[in-house]
Design a protein around this motif. Structure first.
Motif, PDB file in Angstrom:
ATOM      1  N   TYR A  16      -1.904  -0.999  -3.566  1.00 25.46           N
ATOM      2  CA  TYR A  16      -2.913  -0.202  -3.648  1.00 25.46           C
ATOM      3  C   TYR A  16      -2.461   1.362  -3.328  1.00 25.46           C
ATOM      4  N   PRO A  17      -3.165   2.266  -3.838  1.00 23.79           N
ATOM      5  CA  PRO A  17      -4.093   2.461  -5.069  1.00 23.79           C
ATOM      6  C   PRO A  17      -3.508   1.818  -6.269  1.00 23.79           C
ATOM      7  N   ALA A  18      -4.530   1.225  -7.121  1.00 25.85           N
ATOM      8  CA  ALA A  18      -3.924   0.274  -8.108  1.00 25.85           C
ATOM      9  C   ALA A  18      -3.003   1.590  -9.071  1.00 25.85           C
ATOM     10  N   PRO A  19      -2.309   1.075  -9.712  1.00 26.47           N
ATOM     11  CA  PRO A  19      -1.443   1.828 -10.635  1.00 26.47           C
ATOM     12  C   PRO A  19      -2.074   2.265 -11.930  1.00 26.47           C
ATOM     13  N   VAL A  20      -2.155   3.259 -12.574  1.00 27.45           N
ATOM     14  CA  VAL A  20      -2.812   4.211 -13.740  1.00 27.45           C
ATOM     15  C   VAL A  20      -2.396   3.306 -14.973  1.00 27.45           C
ATOM     16  N   ALA A  21      -3.212   2.397 -15.732  1.00 32.22           N
ATOM     17  CA  ALA A  21      -2.634   1.585 -16.841  1.00 32.22           C
ATOM     18  C   ALA A  21      -2.431   2.673 -17.925  1.00 32.22           C
ATOM     19  N   ILE A  55       0.934  -1.243  -0.020  1.00 26.03           N
ATOM     20  CA  ILE A  55      -0.042   0.076  -0.069  1.00 26.03           C
ATOM     21  C   ILE A  55       0.828   1.259  -0.133  1.00 26.03           C
ATOM     22  N   ASP A  56       0.594   2.028  -0.908  1.00 20.59           N
ATOM     23  CA  ASP A  56       1.525   3.205  -1.041  1.00 20.59           C
ATOM     24  C   ASP A  56       0.884   4.641  -0.676  1.00 20.59           C
ATOM     25  N   ILE A  57       1.207   4.775   0.515  1.00 18.40           N
ATOM     26  CA  ILE A  57       0.544   6.153   1.458  1.00 18.40           C
ATOM     27  C   ILE A  57       0.663   7.445   0.702  1.00 18.40           C
ATOM     28  N   GLY A  58       1.926   7.298  -0.068  1.00 16.09           N
ATOM     29  CA  GLY A  58       2.175   8.605  -1.061  1.00 16.09           C
ATOM     30  C   GLY A  58       0.998   8.678  -2.068  1.00 16.09           C
ATOM     31  N   MET A  59       0.720   7.655  -2.730  1.00 14.44           N
ATOM     32  CA  MET A  59      -0.265   7.621  -3.536  1.00 14.44           C
ATOM     33  C   MET A  59      -1.640   8.019  -3.145  1.00 14.44           C
ATOM     34  N   LEU A  60      -1.902   7.321  -1.950  1.00  8.73           N
ATOM     35  CA  LEU A  60      -3.162   7.538  -1.140  1.00  8.73           C
ATOM     36  C   LEU A  60      -3.406   9.028  -0.928  1.00  8.73           C
ATOM     37  N   ALA A  61      -2.340   9.931  -0.447  1.00  7.86           N
ATOM     38  CA  ALA A  61      -2.283  11.309  -0.198  1.00  7.86           C
ATOM     39  C   ALA A  61      -2.528  12.058  -1.520  1.00  7.86           C
ATOM     40  N   ALA A  71     -10.068   3.030  -1.143  1.00  5.11           N
ATOM     41  CA  ALA A  71      -8.837   2.697  -2.050  1.00  5.11           C
ATOM     42  C   ALA A  71      -8.416   1.511  -1.779  1.00  5.11           C
ATOM     43  N   VAL A  72      -8.396   1.027  -0.786  1.00  5.70           N
ATOM     44  CA  VAL A  72      -7.811  -0.422  -0.346  1.00  5.70           C
ATOM     45  C   VAL A  72      -8.815  -1.556  -0.258  1.00  5.70           C
ATOM     46  N   ALA A  73      -9.904  -1.252  -0.790  1.00  5.89           N
ATOM     47  CA  ALA A  73     -11.021  -2.377  -0.522  1.00  5.89           C
ATOM     48  C   ALA A  73     -10.676  -3.628  -1.020  1.00  5.89           C
ATOM     49  N   GLY A  74      -9.625  -3.927  -2.020  1.00  7.13           N
ATOM     50  CA  GLY A  74      -9.684  -5.061  -2.466  1.00  7.13           C
ATOM     51  C   GLY A  74      -8.574  -5.987  -1.504  1.00  7.13           C
TER      52      GLY A  74
END
Length: 481
Positions: free
Chosen positions: A476-481, A88-94, A113-116
């Motif tokens: 998570y969050p999932a990378p943007v394809a 889990i990337d807290i930088g991306m969450l922020a 965001a991390v429901a999966g």
């Protein structure tokens, strides 16, 4: 209070916050097999200063420093969730929370965001997968460090044994010492003891059996309680399927080579073509360090701009394959003293591109120069694109790729104007784009790509092994394809 005192007080406050993050990060890792990241950089087992530096580094990528006061609430929200194994990337969450205008609380946004990785969706912890190292040279010892570091809750990869040729007196003590201290990569982070009577190295509580053998066929791994293991061959002695098949002994299920494979052996660059590995494939290669450095940015550029043709020139640190002083060598030029000369040599990276990117309809050529530095290399990738662009557009694109794309663990980005090779010792990325050196003129682009040809490559090897072993957990969050 003076400005200097204000700055110092602010620093002490941030230190205190970073200090409070450490037990949360550690508990998530040990008890739930969750790795907390900050813009793809692991925060597990990091010091207060390392956590603060990771936050500051975000400024070079995103344009502004990320504060621990901003990321701590997301970490606290994660601790309150019923998480399964994940990254889990807290930088991306922020970052994504900043742009969300729905008025959700941090806890609500994080849970979504991390429901999966929560509730019925989460992956259950599984039994660890045995790993064996065949050979214990530069790459072998770094892979060992990474495996020990990632042992975590014990549910991931477990280094069970190291196979080497028989040595002389105190062989295991000398090998343990080389694992403990490294002139380039520094001290091992932890404790190492030797059980000489039983030929075992105990590193951070991990018992590692040292097995002495001159021939793969002489080893029965089940005799050591090893089962269904992945064997990592870092000797480079065998590179084709016939040779590597010698490792498929009792207790070994798959073989991973840390050198370019020959013949029909799949050459895998994690992040680019690892998902093409067939479930029943028992032998595969992680290609070369240079292939891992150039293929991810080449794919990124091809996806966005198209590539007509290209040339890669690698300026590569010297290796153990070369001579310390002038002496006989079976290869041309490599017999000349490595620490005293620049040595022109060949690279198979350009031809390996076709295996990793079979859909790339572009001719890629390559050459290499070995230079007198012990680690970190740079690949100069010159591309003719299918459309014209600008330097600013390319840099913005590659910066975003390093932040949010599926290649963010492979591609890093730096804009520091005075960066030099030693700055990248210990980088966990396969390739680091040097923004200041990038050149673009119409449909021609030249990328300067730094890479730690030892440690960065070893990280790519570990990622491949995690994938084929089934312990590469979702991010998570999932990378943007």
């Amino acid at each position: 209070m003076t400005v200097n005192e204000d700055s110092f007080t602010n620093w002490k406050n941030r230190e205190e916050i970073a200090e409070s993050m450490i037990p949360i990060i550690g508990k998530l890792h040990r008890e739930r097999d969750v790795t907390v990241l900050l813009h793809s950089r692991s925060l597990v087992n990091k010091s207060v200063v390392s956590i603060l530096k990771a936050h500051r580094f975000a400024r070079q990528i995103a344009g502004e420093e990320l504060s621990v006061t901003e990321t701590l609430p997301f970490l606290q929200a994660l601790a309150a969730l019923d998480l399964g194994p994940s990254q889990i990337d807290i930088g991306m969450l922020a970052a994504t929370y900043r742009s969300d205008d729905r008025g959700l609380s941090v806890a609500e946004f994080t849970a979504e965001a991390v429901a999966g990785a929560t509730g019925e969706n989460k992956i259950e912890c599984r039994e660890g997968r045995d790993v064996v190292l065949y050979g214990f040279g530069r790459i072998g010892r770094l892979v060992a460090r990474l495996l020990i570091e990632k042992a975590g809750s014990g549910n991931g990869l477990r280094l069970r044994a190291i196979v080497v040729r028989g040595g002389g007196d105190q062989d295991i003590i000398k090998r343990a010492s080389l694992l403990r201290r490294d002139s380039i990569h520094g001290q091992f982070q932890g404790t190492i003891t030797v059980d000489e009577a039983n030929n075992k190295i105990i590193a951070n509580g991990n018992e590692i059996q040292m097995i002495y053998a001159d021939d793969p066929a002489a080893v029965d791994y089940t005799a050591y309680g090893i089962k269904d293991a992945i064997l990592i061959d870092n000797t480079g002695k065998w590179r084709d399927r016939e040779g590597l098949s010698k490792h498929l002994r009792p207790g070994i299920a798959k073989v991973v080579l840390t050198a370019p494979g020959k013949g029909d052996v799949p050459n895998v660059v994690h992040g680019v073509n690892h998902d093409m590995i067939k479930p029943d494939e028992t032998i595969l290669s992680c290609a070369s360090c240079t292939t891992n450095a150039i293929v991810p940015p080449l794919k990124a550029m091809a996806d966005e701009y198209g590539v007509r043709r290209g040339h890669v020139e690698t300026v590569h640190s010297f290796t153990n394959d070369q001579n310390l002083l002038d002496n006989y060598h079976k290869a041309e030029r490599r017999g000349r003293s490595a620490p005293l000369n620049m040595v022109i040599t060949e690279t198979g990276a350009a031809s390996a591109v076709a295996k990793a990117l079979p859909d790339l309809d572009a001719k890629i050529t390559g050459s290499s120069i070995r230079v007198p530095v012990p680690d970190v290399s740079i690949a100069i990738l010159s591309l003719q694109l299918e459309r014209e662009t600008t330097r600013e557009e390319v840099l913005d694109y590659l910066r975003n790729v390093s932040l949010t794309s599926p290649l963010k663990r492979q591609i890093d980005f730096i804009s520091a104007p005075d960066a030099v090779s030693s700055d990248f010792i210990g980088s966990r990325h396969a390739s680091i784009v040097d923004a200041g050196a990038t050149k673009v003129d119409g449909d021609n682009a030249i990328l300067y790509l730094w890479y730690d040809n030892e440690f960065g490559y070893s990280c790519q090897v570990i990622r491949v092994v995690q994938y084929v072993s089934g312990v590469e957990y979702p991010t998570y969050p999932a990378p943007v394809a």
